[in-house]
Design a protein around this motif. Structure first.
Motif, short mmCIF file in Angstrom:
data_model
loop_
_atom_site.label_atom_id
_atom_site.label_comp_id
_atom_site.label_asym_id
_atom_site.label_seq_id
_atom_site.Cartn_x
_atom_site.Cartn_y
_atom_site.Cartn_z
N GLU A 35 0.84 -1.20 0.00
CA GLU A 35 0.00 0.00 0.00
C GLU A 35 0.88 1.25 0.00
N VAL A 49 -10.60 1.22 2.97
CA VAL A 49 -10.13 0.31 4.02
C VAL A 49 -11.31 -0.57 4.46
N TRP A 307 -7.17 -3.70 1.50
CA TRP A 307 -6.86 -2.29 1.25
C TRP A 307 -6.00 -2.12 0.01
#
Length: 432
Positions: A35, A49, A307
Motif C-alpha cells: 500500500e 479500508v 486495502w
C-alpha cells in the motif's frame, strides 16, 4: 498498461513473500507495505479500508478468545466427543457432521484438531479404517468454515456483498444447505470408497489403544460462559436471517433495522464483556489463545490485501485497463474465475486473504455475487499443498498409515465439484 502490470506483479510478490515469512500475519503486513509503495511510488489514491470486516473479526477474536480462556472450547469438544463415541459404526457420518456443527458455531476449523484423536480411536475400535472419517472430517472443517458468521472470510464476504443486496440470510440460504449436502455426500464417498483389502482385514493388524476416556468435569461458570457465547452467535444468526425482527435505530429521521455488521460487533463484544467479567478473565491473555491469535492473523489478512486490492483495482484508470485486459474474457467465460480462485487459495493458503484479493476484482469485472456464492468452496483448494493443521494432524494421528498428507486430493476434488454443482442448483431454486 506496463505500469499497471508492474503494480500487479509487485502486489503478488509481496503477498507471496509475506506468506512465506509470516503466514497470514506476514501476508497482511507485506500487503500494507505494498500500500505504501502504491501511494508513494505510483501516486495512487488510497482505496477503501475494509473497516467493517476488520471490526467484526476483532469482535469474533475477542469473544472466542475469552471463551477459550473460560474453558468453553474444551467443554464444547467434550460434548462433541461424547456424541462421536456414542455412534462408532456411523463414525464416517457422525464425526464430520458434529465437526460441521462446532466449526459453524465457533468459527474456526482448528476445533477439528481436538476431535481427530477421538475420531481415530473410535474408528479403530469399530473396525473402520480411520482414514474414512479423518479425511471426511478435515475437509468438512473447511467446508463448514465458509458458512460460519463467526469466520473471518465470511465476515469480509458479507461486507463486500452488502453493496450487492446479498444479506446474511441470502448468503446462508445458498451456502449452508450446499455445504451440508456436500458433507453428507463426502461421507458417503468415503464410506463406499474401495480399497485393496477390506476394512476388517486391514484393521486386524491393529489393536485399539486404551485411550483415556475419563469424564471431564466443567464448572457451572464455564458452562454459562459457553451459553453466553452461543446465545450471541444465535442472535447474530436470528437477526441476520430475519432482519424484520432486528432492533431498530433512528437514522436520518427514520426508524431502520440495525445493520448486520454492527449487530455482529455489538452482540459479540457484549458476550466477550459479560464472560470477561463473570469468569474473571485476564484480557492480556486473549490474543495469546488459539482463537485470538487466529483472528488477529485473519484481521491482518483482510486489512492488508483488502486495502491494497482496493487501491490497485478500484483506481478508475487501472479498472479501465483491467477490463480491457480480461473483461471480455471473463464476461463470456464466467467459469474462468473458479480456477483463478482455486489457484490463489492454493498459493495464499488463507481463505480471508484470497477473498480480499480475488473477490473485489471478480465483482468489478461483472461476476455476479450469486455465482461467487455458488462456487465459494473453491476457496478451499488447499489440499494440493497440504499445510493446514487439521489435514496434517489427521495424517499424524492415524497410526494405521492410511491417512497421508497428500491423500486428500481425490476426496478434496470430489468435495469441490459436488459443492459447485449443488451451489449452482441452489442459486436457481432458492428464493434469493
Amino acid at each position: 498498461m506496463v505500469v499497471f502490470l508492474l503494480q500487479v506483479l509487485i502486489m503478488v510478490l509481496l503477498l507471496v513473500i509475506g506468506l512465506k515469512v509470516g503466514g497470514a500475519v506476514g501476508c497482511g503486513v507485506f500487503a500494507l507495505l505494498g500500500e505504501l509503495v502504491m501511494v508513494f511510488l505510483f501516486h495512487l489514491a488510497p482505496g477503501k479500508v475494509p473497516l467493517a470486516a476488520v471490526y467484526i473479526i476483532l469482535a469474533i477474536g475477542i469473544a472466542g478468545g475469552v471463551l477459550e480462556l473460560a474453558g468453553g472450547i474444551d467443554y464444547l469438544v467434550s460434548l462433541a466427543a461424547r456424541v462421536i463415541r456414542k455412534y462408532p459404526k456411523l463414525i464416517t457420518y457422525v464425526a464430520p457432521l458434529v465437526t460441521f456443527l462446532f466449526v459453524f458455531g465457533v468459527g474456526t476449523s482448528n476445533i477439528a484438531l481436538s476431535l481427530e484423536p477421538i475420531i481415530a480411536d473410535t474408528a479403530v475400535k469399530a473396525g473402520i479404517r480411520p482414514e474414512r472419517p479423518l479425511k471426511a472430517t478435515a475437509l468438512t472443517a473447511n467446508t463448514a468454515l465458509l458458512c460460519s458468521p463467526a469466520a473471518a472470510a465470511v465476515a469480509y464476504m458479507l461486507s463486500l456483498f452488502a453493496n450487492h443486496a446479498i444479506t446474511m440470510r441470502k448468503y446462508l440460504l445458498i451456502v449452508l444447505p450446499t455445504a451440508l449436502l456436500t458433507t453428507l455426500l463426502l461421507s458417503t464417498f468415503m464410506t463406499l470408497k474401495k480399497f485393496k483389502t477390506s476394512d476388517k482385514e486391514f484393521m486386524q493388524q491393529y489393536q485399539a489403544k486404551d485411550a483415556e476416556q475419563g469424564e471431564q468435569h466443567f464448572s457451572v461458570t464455564t458452562k454459562l460462559a459457553t451459553l453466553v457465547f452461543i446465545l450471541g452467535i444465535a442472535l447474530v444468526l436470528l437477526f441476520g436471517i430475519f432482519p424484520e425482527i432486528a432492533p431498530r435505530m433512528l437514522l436520518h429521521g427514520k426508524m431502520t433495522a440495525v445493520p448486520n455488521d454492527l449487530m455482529v460487533m455489538l452482540l459479540l463484544f457484549a458476550a466477550a464483556g459479560i464472560n470477561m467479567a463473570f469468569c474473571k478473565i485476564n484480557p492480556g491473555k486473549v490474543f495469546a489463545t488459539k482463537i485470538g491469535s487466529s483472528a488477529f492473523g485473519g484481521l491482518l489478512a483482510v486489512l492488508g490485501p483488502g486495502w491494497l486490492g482496493s487501491t490497485l483495482f478500484d483506481n478508475p484508470h487501472n479498472l479501465v485497463l483491467l477490463k480491457q485486459l480480461v473483461g471480455s474474457i471473463v464476461t463470456h467465460n464466467t467459469w474462468i474465475v473458479v480456477p483463478l480462485i482455486m489457484l490463489a487459495s492454493m498459493l495464499i493458503m488463507s481463505q480471508s486473504a484470497t477473498v480480499a484479493v480475488i473477490f473485489p476484482i471478480a465483482l468489478s469485472l461483472g461476476i455476479t455475487p450469486l455465482f461467487l456464492l455458488a462456487t465459494v468452496q473453491a476457496l478451499n483448494f488447499v489440499f494440493v499443498i497440504p499445510a493446514q493443521p487439521p489435514m496434517l494432524f489427521a495424517a499424524d494421528i492415524d497410526e494405521t498409515g492410511g491417512t497421508t498428507k497428500y491423500g486428500f486430493i481425490v476426496p478434496g476434488i470430489f468435495t469441490l465439484l459436488v459443492s459447485m454443482v449443488i451451489g449452482l442448483i441452489m442459486i436457481h431454486v432458492m428464493p434469493v
